[in-house]
Write a protein that holds these residues in place. Structure first.
Motif, mmCIF file in Angstrom:
data_model
loop_
_atom_site.group_PDB
_atom_site.id
_atom_site.type_symbol
_atom_site.label_atom_id
_atom_site.label_comp_id
_atom_site.label_asym_id
_atom_site.label_seq_id
_atom_site.Cartn_x
_atom_site.Cartn_y
_atom_site.Cartn_z
ATOM 1 N N HIS A 755 -17.744 -4.529 -2.966
ATOM 2 C CA HIS A 755 -17.317 -3.692 -1.844
ATOM 3 C C HIS A 755 -16.007 -2.961 -2.136
ATOM 4 O O HIS A 755 -15.891 -1.748 -1.904
ATOM 5 C CB HIS A 755 -17.179 -4.567 -0.596
ATOM 6 C CG HIS A 755 -16.647 -3.847 0.606
ATOM 7 N ND1 HIS A 755 -17.277 -2.753 1.176
ATOM 8 C CD2 HIS A 755 -15.516 -4.064 1.341
ATOM 9 C CE1 HIS A 755 -16.576 -2.331 2.215
ATOM 10 N NE2 HIS A 755 -15.500 -3.106 2.334
ATOM 11 N N GLN A 756 -15.023 -3.696 -2.643
ATOM 12 C CA GLN A 756 -13.728 -3.071 -2.935
ATOM 13 C C GLN A 756 -13.873 -1.977 -3.993
ATOM 14 O O GLN A 756 -13.257 -0.911 -3.895
ATOM 15 C CB GLN A 756 -12.726 -4.136 -3.411
ATOM 16 C CG GLN A 756 -12.228 -5.063 -2.323
ATOM 17 C CD GLN A 756 -11.159 -4.410 -1.451
ATOM 18 O OE1 GLN A 756 -10.129 -3.968 -1.946
ATOM 19 N NE2 GLN A 756 -11.419 -4.344 -0.146
ATOM 20 N N GLN A 757 -14.692 -2.198 -4.983
ATOM 21 C CA GLN A 757 -14.909 -1.200 -6.038
ATOM 22 C C GLN A 757 -15.637 0.032 -5.498
ATOM 23 O O GLN A 757 -15.392 1.159 -5.944
ATOM 24 C CB GLN A 757 -15.696 -1.832 -7.184
ATOM 25 C CG GLN A 757 -14.889 -2.857 -7.973
ATOM 26 C CD GLN A 757 -15.738 -3.669 -8.945
ATOM 27 O OE1 GLN A 757 -16.932 -3.912 -8.687
ATOM 28 N NE2 GLN A 757 -15.143 -4.084 -10.053
ATOM 29 N N LYS A 760 -13.043 2.039 -3.771
ATOM 30 C CA LYS A 760 -12.198 2.671 -4.781
ATOM 31 C C LYS A 760 -12.911 3.868 -5.412
ATOM 32 O O LYS A 760 -12.309 4.915 -5.659
ATOM 33 C CB LYS A 760 -11.828 1.648 -5.852
ATOM 34 C CG LYS A 760 -10.760 2.115 -6.820
ATOM 35 C CD LYS A 760 -10.324 0.969 -7.732
ATOM 36 C CE LYS A 760 -9.189 1.417 -8.647
ATOM 37 N NZ LYS A 760 -8.717 0.317 -9.521
ATOM 38 N N GLN A 773 -3.551 -0.753 -3.393
ATOM 39 C CA GLN A 773 -4.068 -1.815 -2.537
ATOM 40 C C GLN A 773 -3.899 -1.484 -1.057
ATOM 41 O O GLN A 773 -4.764 -1.798 -0.230
ATOM 42 C CB GLN A 773 -3.370 -3.132 -2.855
ATOM 43 C CG GLN A 773 -4.024 -4.341 -2.206
ATOM 44 C CD GLN A 773 -5.496 -4.470 -2.580
ATOM 45 O OE1 GLN A 773 -5.852 -4.461 -3.759
ATOM 46 N NE2 GLN A 773 -6.377 -4.571 -1.587
ATOM 47 N N LEU A 776 -6.659 0.809 -0.120
ATOM 48 C CA LEU A 776 -7.929 0.087 -0.079
ATOM 49 C C LEU A 776 -8.049 -0.770 1.179
ATOM 50 O O LEU A 776 -9.134 -0.887 1.764
ATOM 51 C CB LEU A 776 -8.074 -0.783 -1.329
ATOM 52 C CG LEU A 776 -8.365 -0.044 -2.637
ATOM 53 C CD1 LEU A 776 -8.340 -1.006 -3.817
ATOM 54 C CD2 LEU A 776 -9.717 0.672 -2.570
ATOM 55 N N ASN A 777 -6.952 -1.355 1.601
ATOM 56 C CA ASN A 777 -6.985 -2.165 2.829
ATOM 57 C C ASN A 777 -7.329 -1.295 4.040
ATOM 58 O O ASN A 777 -8.113 -1.705 4.913
ATOM 59 C CB ASN A 777 -5.637 -2.848 3.042
ATOM 60 C CG ASN A 777 -5.375 -3.938 2.018
ATOM 61 O OD1 ASN A 777 -6.307 -4.424 1.361
ATOM 62 N ND2 ASN A 777 -4.114 -4.309 1.853
ATOM 63 N N SER A 780 -10.963 -0.354 3.847
ATOM 64 C CA SER A 780 -11.804 -1.519 4.176
ATOM 65 C C SER A 780 -11.865 -1.735 5.684
ATOM 66 O O SER A 780 -12.942 -2.000 6.243
ATOM 67 C CB SER A 780 -11.254 -2.763 3.475
ATOM 68 O OG SER A 780 -12.114 -3.859 3.686
#
Length: 837
Positions: A755-757, A760, A773, A776-777, A780
């Motif tokens: 999910h994080q990738q 990104k 980060q 990304l937070n 998300s």
């Protein structure tokens, strides 16, 4: 990088951080610098020790005095002029024994007495004038007169000289940086730190191609630790076909290219092969001198090629009036003077159209000189009131990017068409002998059905079908220049009216004396084109390098690229401007070399971060103590969205296409009833924005909202405004919603990423940056919000996933895809996405 992503409670939207600190500071500086005139004394120490006419005095005289006491000899008040030393120092007509200026003696100079006067009947500018002189300006005039009232030729008309500062900066990477460093020192500034590698890469990629770097390009650059890493990137970008497309946009706006004639009926025209020529010329790095000669006079070159003839559409891109009441005598003049204005703006940076009705109020351009100059463009026997597709002179052309096979077939078709016309005439003659009663349409129809004509038409159709099978466009009828024999007489028009020529004097061709100097006048259009790009012309190289500088930095060394005349501000870096102009000429007018020098310079490579010190000392970045930062054009905003989505069609050249626009727009705004806009289909729908069909009566709305020119007249200035409509376009236009959908789909279907990738990947594809980060937070959290929303409301998910013509994978989880789409849409609306920084 500081995160600027914000979650909004409902709907797919984002904060549009479009107002940069630079723009706010510019408004602030403008407000604070608006000094109200004061009669109080100022410190003499605050004045320049040596008053320079071009730097200090000319701007004052031009702004406050020349309108009444300038070059327009027929409208000079009191028969007094200030634009030349001889005029300013002669005895006043209405005041015997008095002189406007007595060099060295301000106490005896009438202009000094007048500007310092407190008598409303005497003061200059007059008490009721909107122009006022500040205390400092008055003292500058007084000191100038005391120092001898030395005049200078306007700086733009003095041939440029190359002077290189002594190397006193370890920061400089190129000689051009030395000029910048000298100004930093002069104004007590320090250069900014070098921009981070990813910021430089995105800035340079957008500047040279109009597209953001791909994740693969970003990764490769960050891994390349060699000293030549940046140079390798620049060489790759300059060799990309995308470079020529990006550079063509500004040239199209300058050359007022459009796909319709303009005026009320706004008929379609087909000059798009000229656009092919421009893209090819930039990609092939054709010398700017040859590029100019071919566009101004390609038809007059010995053994002119088809491309050189197509190039001359540059001077036929003007509006064309084919309405029933249009008068050819009027519009032939309008077309000619449009060419004068276009050439004057693009190559001289002068407002020559201001001298159509009278001598120029500010610049040394007489009305007679403007009409003499117009004579170079008044000799093509044009049809001034025909539709563009038949407004002679014209020629037919395929796309210049058509395959070699199609081009060869096209030559055969041309030969057969000539033969067909000959055979038609023969057949009509034979039929008329057999039946003398056959005339007009009946005769023509019968001739068309004769065997020789039918056989030739069949051969032509077969060849045309082969061209179509190759995927190449049909023919276009292109408006071109074609010099007629002899010289069409040209006369001065009183008040610029076509009905009032002064036939007492037939005008000879020449260039305004302020530019020509002692050189002999060019005899024809070809000689004019060659003179424009010769060392004898003092201004063109300056004007062009200034626009290239503006392209990369957002503002030119001269901030008015359309005007280098007396009303223009003095260059911020005059020696740099001259240096670049001379270097450009000496390089063989090498465009790619100039772009490369600029983007590899230390000046261009600075961080664009605005500090408190820079805000105080140089809020508008006038002295370039930081890197460029400005909003992308409407063209680049759409193109980078399609590029991020993998939708962008990379085919070069060919006819214009019709991307999405609001339904009914043409019908509601067009003169013609029931006119319909039919969007293109397939790959044509996703072509780069420079190929967008440009209707003059109803400009493409996306480009208009983002400050594109109207394409009715020459435009070399890139305006950048902030309006709510711009935010609404980015948040609601189908293009951006569809792009977000396809970016999201690619990430969702990538089974090798978590999910994080995926988040990104979305961020990097759109911005060209790696997400930190904090960003990304935020992304998300955004995903979580919309995933919950669309899981609970499948119809809303369906609504967003059906935006645009492209389809999505049936295997995709619709709620998740819609949520990732929302994330991508947020990123498309961020500050990082919509600005060069």
């Amino acid at each position: 990088m500081i995160a600027r992503l914000t979650i909004v409670s409902l709907g797919i939207t984002a904060v549009l951080c479009q107002t940069s600190c630079d723009q706010e500071a510019a408004a602030s500086e403008k407000a604070s610098s608006s000094e109200s005139p004061s009669t109080g004394a100022i410190s003499q120490n605050s004045l320049p020790e040596e008053i320079d006419f071009n730097i200090h005095v000319r701007p004052i005289l031009s702004d406050t005095c020349f309108h009444c006491h300038g070059p327009d000899s027929k409208n000079q008040k009191g028969d007094f002029a200030l634009h030349t030393f001889a005029d300013a120092t002669k005895e006043l007509v209405n005041a015997k024994g008095k002189y406007g200026i007595v060099p060295g003696k301000p106490e005896e100079s009438e202009i000094i007495a007048r500007v310092f006067s407190e008598d409303e009947e005497e003061i200059m500018p007059p008490a009721d004038s909107i122009h006022k002189l500040s205390s400092e300006q008055k003292e500058i005039l007084k000191r100038w007169v005391k120092q001898g009232a030395k005049y200078k030729k306007h700086w733009a008309f003095i041939p440029p000289e190359k002077q290189v500062p002594e190397k006193k900066s370890d920061w400089a990477k190129d000689e051009l940086d030395l000029f910048i460093a000298a100004k930093h020192k002069e104004h007590g500034l320090q250069h900014s730190p070098e921009a981070s590698p990813e910021v430089w890469l995105r800035r340079t990629t957008l500047s040279l191609t109009g597209l953001q770097p791909t994740p693969e390009e970003l990764k490769a650059f960050l891994q390349d630790k060699s000293p030549e890493a940046k140079e390798k990137v620049v060489d790759r970008l300059l060799n990309s076909p995308r470079y020529g497309e990006h550079m063509a946009v500004a040239w199209m706006e300058a050359a007022r290219y459009a796909d319709t004639d303009g005026y009320q009926n706004d008929h379609e025209r087909q000059n798009w092969p000229w656009r092919d020529y421009v893209i090819k010329a930039f990609n092939e790095n054709k010398g700017f001198d040859q590029f100019t000669i071919e566009q101004l006079a390609g038809d007059m070159l010995p053994n002119a090629t088809h491309e050189q003839i197509i190039a001359t559409a540059f001077n036929r891109n003007h509006r064309q009036n084919a309405e029933g009441g249009a008068l050819a005598e009027e519009f032939i003049i309008e077309n000619i003077l449009d060419r004068v204005d276009t050439v004057g703006t693009i190559y001289f940076g002068l407002t020559m159209s201001c001298a159509r009705c009278h001598d120029h109020k500010y610049d040394p351009l007489s009305q007679k000189e403007v009409f003499q100059f117009s004579s170079y463009f008044n000799n093509i026997n044009e049809a001034a009131t025909a539709r563009g597709t038949s407004a002679r002179p014209t020629t037919t052309s395929l796309s210049l990017y058509a395959s070699e096979e199609s081009q060869q077939i096209y030559k055969k078709v041309q030969t057969l068409n000539a033969e067909l016309n000959k055979v038609r005439g023969q057949q009509r003659g034979l039929l008329a002998k057999v039946d003398p009663k056959l005339k007009g349409k009946a005769l023509n129809d019968k001739a068309e059905n004769t065997q020789p004509v039918k056989e030739l038409k069949q051969q032509i159709n077969q060849l045309n079908n082969k061209i179509k099978a190759n995927g190449d466009a049909n023919y276009a009828s292109v408006m071109i220049m074609r010099e007629a024999e002899g010289i069409t007489p040209t006369y001065l028009l009183e008040r610029g009216q076509y009905t009032d020529p002064d036939k007492s004097e037939e005008l000879t061709r020449t260039v305004p004396a302020a530019l020509l100097g002692d050189e002999p006048a060019p005899k024809d259009r070809l000689e004019l084109a060659k003179w424009i790009v010769s060392d004898k012309n003092p201004i063109t190289a300056r004007v062009i390098v200034n626009r290239i500088w503006m392209h990369h930095f957002g503002t030119g060394i001269v901030s008015t690229p359309e005007d280098f005349g007396s009303q223009a501000p003095f260059p911020t870096h005059p020696k740099l401007l001259d240096y670049l102009a001379v270097e450009f000429r000496q390089s063989g007018w090498d465009m790619k070399a100039l772009h490369k020098r600029i983007v590899l310079s230390a000046t261009y490579g600075q961080s664009s971060k605005l500090t408190a010190e820079l805000l105080e000392k140089d809020s508008t970045n006038k002295w370039l103590a930081r890197g460029p930062r400005f909003r992308l054009s409407g063209y680049a905003l759409r193109d980078q969205a399609l590029h991020a989505a993998g939708l962008l069609t990379e085919k070069l050249g060919g006819p214009s296409v019709k991307p999405y626009q609001p339904d009914g727009l043409w019908n509601s705004m067009s003169h013609s009833p029931n006119i319909r806009y039919r969007p293109s289909t397939g790959d044509a729908l996703y072509r780069r924005s420079l190929y967008t069909y440009w209707k003059r009566a109803v400009n493409p709305p996306r480009q208009s909202i983002f400050d594109g020119s109207g394409r009715e007249i020459c435009s070399v200035t890139q305006n950048r405004t902030n309006t709510p409509l711009q935010a609404l376009v980015l948040m609601n236009d189908v293009t951006f919603l569809e792009a977000a959908k396809k970016v999201a789909e690619r990430s969702l279907l990538d089974t090798a990423t978590n999910h994080q990738q995926k988040l990104k990947s979305i961020y990097t594809h759109i911005t060209g940056y790696d997400a930190d980060q904090e960003e990304l937070n935020i992304l998300s959290d955004t995903f979580d919000y919309f995933n919950e929303l669309y899981t609970a409301d499948p119809e809303s998910a369906k609504s967003i996933l059906t935006q645009g013509a492209s389809q999505i994978s049936e295997s995709a989880d619709k709620a998740k895809l819609a949520a990732y789409t929302a994330v991508a849409h947020v990123v498309l609306n961020t500050d990082e996405s919509i600005n060069i920084e």
